[in-house]
Every structure is written in structure tokens, then in C-alpha cells.
Write a protein that holds these residues in place. Structure first.
Motif, PDB file in Angstrom:
ATOM      1  N   LEU A  62       0.821  -1.204   0.000  1.00 21.25           N
ATOM      2  CA  LEU A  62       0.000   0.000   0.000  1.00 21.25           C
ATOM      3  C   LEU A  62       0.860   1.261   0.000  1.00 21.25           C
ATOM      4  N   ASP A  63       2.142   1.098  -0.263  1.00 23.43           N
ATOM      5  CA  ASP A  63       3.038   2.253  -0.325  1.00 23.43           C
ATOM      6  C   ASP A  63       2.804   3.015  -1.616  1.00 23.43           C
ATOM      7  N   GLN A  64       3.081   4.295  -1.578  1.00 22.55           N
ATOM      8  CA  GLN A  64       3.023   5.110  -2.791  1.00 22.55           C
ATOM      9  C   GLN A  64       4.108   4.614  -3.740  1.00 22.55           C
ATOM     10  N   ALA A  65       3.864   4.728  -5.016  1.00 26.05           N
ATOM     11  CA  ALA A  65       4.892   4.369  -5.991  1.00 26.05           C
ATOM     12  C   ALA A  65       6.099   5.274  -5.772  1.00 26.05           C
ATOM     13  N   LYS A  66       7.258   4.664  -5.688  1.00 23.87           N
ATOM     14  CA  LYS A  66       8.473   5.431  -5.448  1.00 23.87           C
ATOM     15  C   LYS A  66       9.345   5.407  -6.701  1.00 23.87           C
ATOM     16  N   LEU A  67       9.916   6.529  -6.995  1.00 24.38           N
ATOM     17  CA  LEU A  67      10.834   6.589  -8.119  1.00 24.38           C
ATOM     18  C   LEU A  67      12.203   6.127  -7.647  1.00 24.38           C
ATOM     19  N   VAL A  68      12.868   5.373  -8.475  1.00 22.13           N
ATOM     20  CA  VAL A  68      14.210   4.916  -8.158  1.00 22.13           C
ATOM     21  C   VAL A  68      15.151   5.445  -9.227  1.00 22.13           C
ATOM     22  N   PRO A  69      16.409   5.724  -8.841  1.00 23.33           N
ATOM     23  CA  PRO A  69      17.342   6.233  -9.839  1.00 23.33           C
ATOM     24  C   PRO A  69      17.643   5.180 -10.906  1.00 23.33           C
ATOM     25  N   VAL A  70      17.777   5.625 -12.119  1.00 26.36           N
ATOM     26  CA  VAL A  70      18.076   4.738 -13.242  1.00 26.36           C
ATOM     27  C   VAL A  70      19.357   5.213 -13.896  1.00 26.36           C
ATOM     28  N   THR A  71      20.256   4.284 -14.136  1.00 23.97           N
ATOM     29  CA  THR A  71      21.481   4.626 -14.863  1.00 23.97           C
ATOM     30  C   THR A  71      21.546   3.762 -16.113  1.00 23.97           C
ATOM     31  N   LEU A  72      22.002   4.352 -17.187  1.00 22.84           N
ATOM     32  CA  LEU A  72      22.134   3.630 -18.445  1.00 22.84           C
ATOM     33  C   LEU A  72      23.589   3.265 -18.639  1.00 22.84           C
ATOM     34  N   ALA A  73      23.825   2.007 -18.898  1.00 22.41           N
ATOM     35  CA  ALA A  73      25.185   1.540 -19.132  1.00 22.41           C
ATOM     36  C   ALA A  73      25.480   1.579 -20.626  1.00 22.41           C
ATOM     37  N   GLN A  74      26.718   1.859 -20.957  1.00 23.13           N
ATOM     38  CA  GLN A  74      27.125   1.863 -22.358  1.00 23.13           C
ATOM     39  C   GLN A  74      27.117   0.431 -22.872  1.00 23.13           C
TER      40      GLN A  74
END
Length: 117
Positions: A62-74
Motif C-alpha cells: 500500500l506504499d506510494q509508488a516510489k521513483l528509483v534512480p536509473v542509470t544507463l550503461a554503455q
């Protein structure tokens, strides 16, 4: 059972309660001084529903949707990948989920839902 009762039962649907409402009542139901059955009665709910919401709250559902950091790898250019192949890698803390190839949408949905839990 009368025909009108059958029609009524077919039309009957469970209510969709707002997430914030569920969370608030589940938090109240976690209080040891609160009677879950009385709380349900006050809000016109089934007691089992409050117990379910309380379990969901404790499981983090029931937690709010949380944004998580995203990193793009080469990676190598897409044009070098054979048709139908691919790679999805999701890292959360020390855990990593790696999906290679072209998963069907149902499988991918199950994996992503499993990560939420």
C-alpha cells in the motif's frame, strides 16, 4: 433464488477504495488499542477486508509508488544485436534481475510484480 436477485448479484461489484483510504485504515488497524471489527463497522466494511489491507500494508503493497534512480550503461549498438535478442537488467541494492532474449509480456509482468513485493 428469484430472477431479480440473480440479476442483482451479477451486477454487484466490489468497491475500489482509494489507496490513501486503505492505507489510513490499515494503519489504524495496526494499533493494538483499536478493535478491527469496530473500525470496519464504522466505515461499513467487512472485517476481513481490513485484515487484508493490514497485511498488504505490512508487506509494503500500500506504499506510494516510489521513483528509483536509473542509470544507463554503455552497450554495443542495437544494430549489432541479432533479431529477437535483448537484455534487461534491473539492480536494486545488491540484488539483480537479468532477462535475456525476448520474454513474453506475461512473464515480464510477473517478474516486475515480484520486484514490487
Amino acid at each position: 433464488m428469484l430472477e431479480s436477485e440473480v440479476e442483482h448479484s451479477r451486477r454487484r461489484r466490489s468497491a475500489n477504495y482509494p489507496l490513501e483510504f486503505k492505507r489510513q485504515l490499515a494503519q489504524q488497524a495496526c494499533d493494538s488499542t483499536v478493535s478491527v471489527s469496530q473500525l470496519a463497522l464504522q466505515h461499513g466494511l467487512n472485517t476481513n477486508m481490513l485484515f487484508r489491507w493490514r497485511r498488504q500494508l505490512k508487506a509494503g503493497l500500500l506504499d506510494q509508488a516510489k521513483l528509483v534512480p536509473v542509470t544507463l550503461a554503455q552497450t554495443s549498438p542495437i544494430s549489432k544485436c541479432p533479431t529477437g535478442s535483448g537484455l534487461i537488467e534491473i539492480r536494486i541494492g545488491e540484488a539483480a534481475v537479468r532477462i535475456e532474449g525476448s520474454p513474453d509480456p506475461a512473464t515480464l509482468t510477473l517478474v516486475l510484480k515480484g520486484l514490487r513485493a
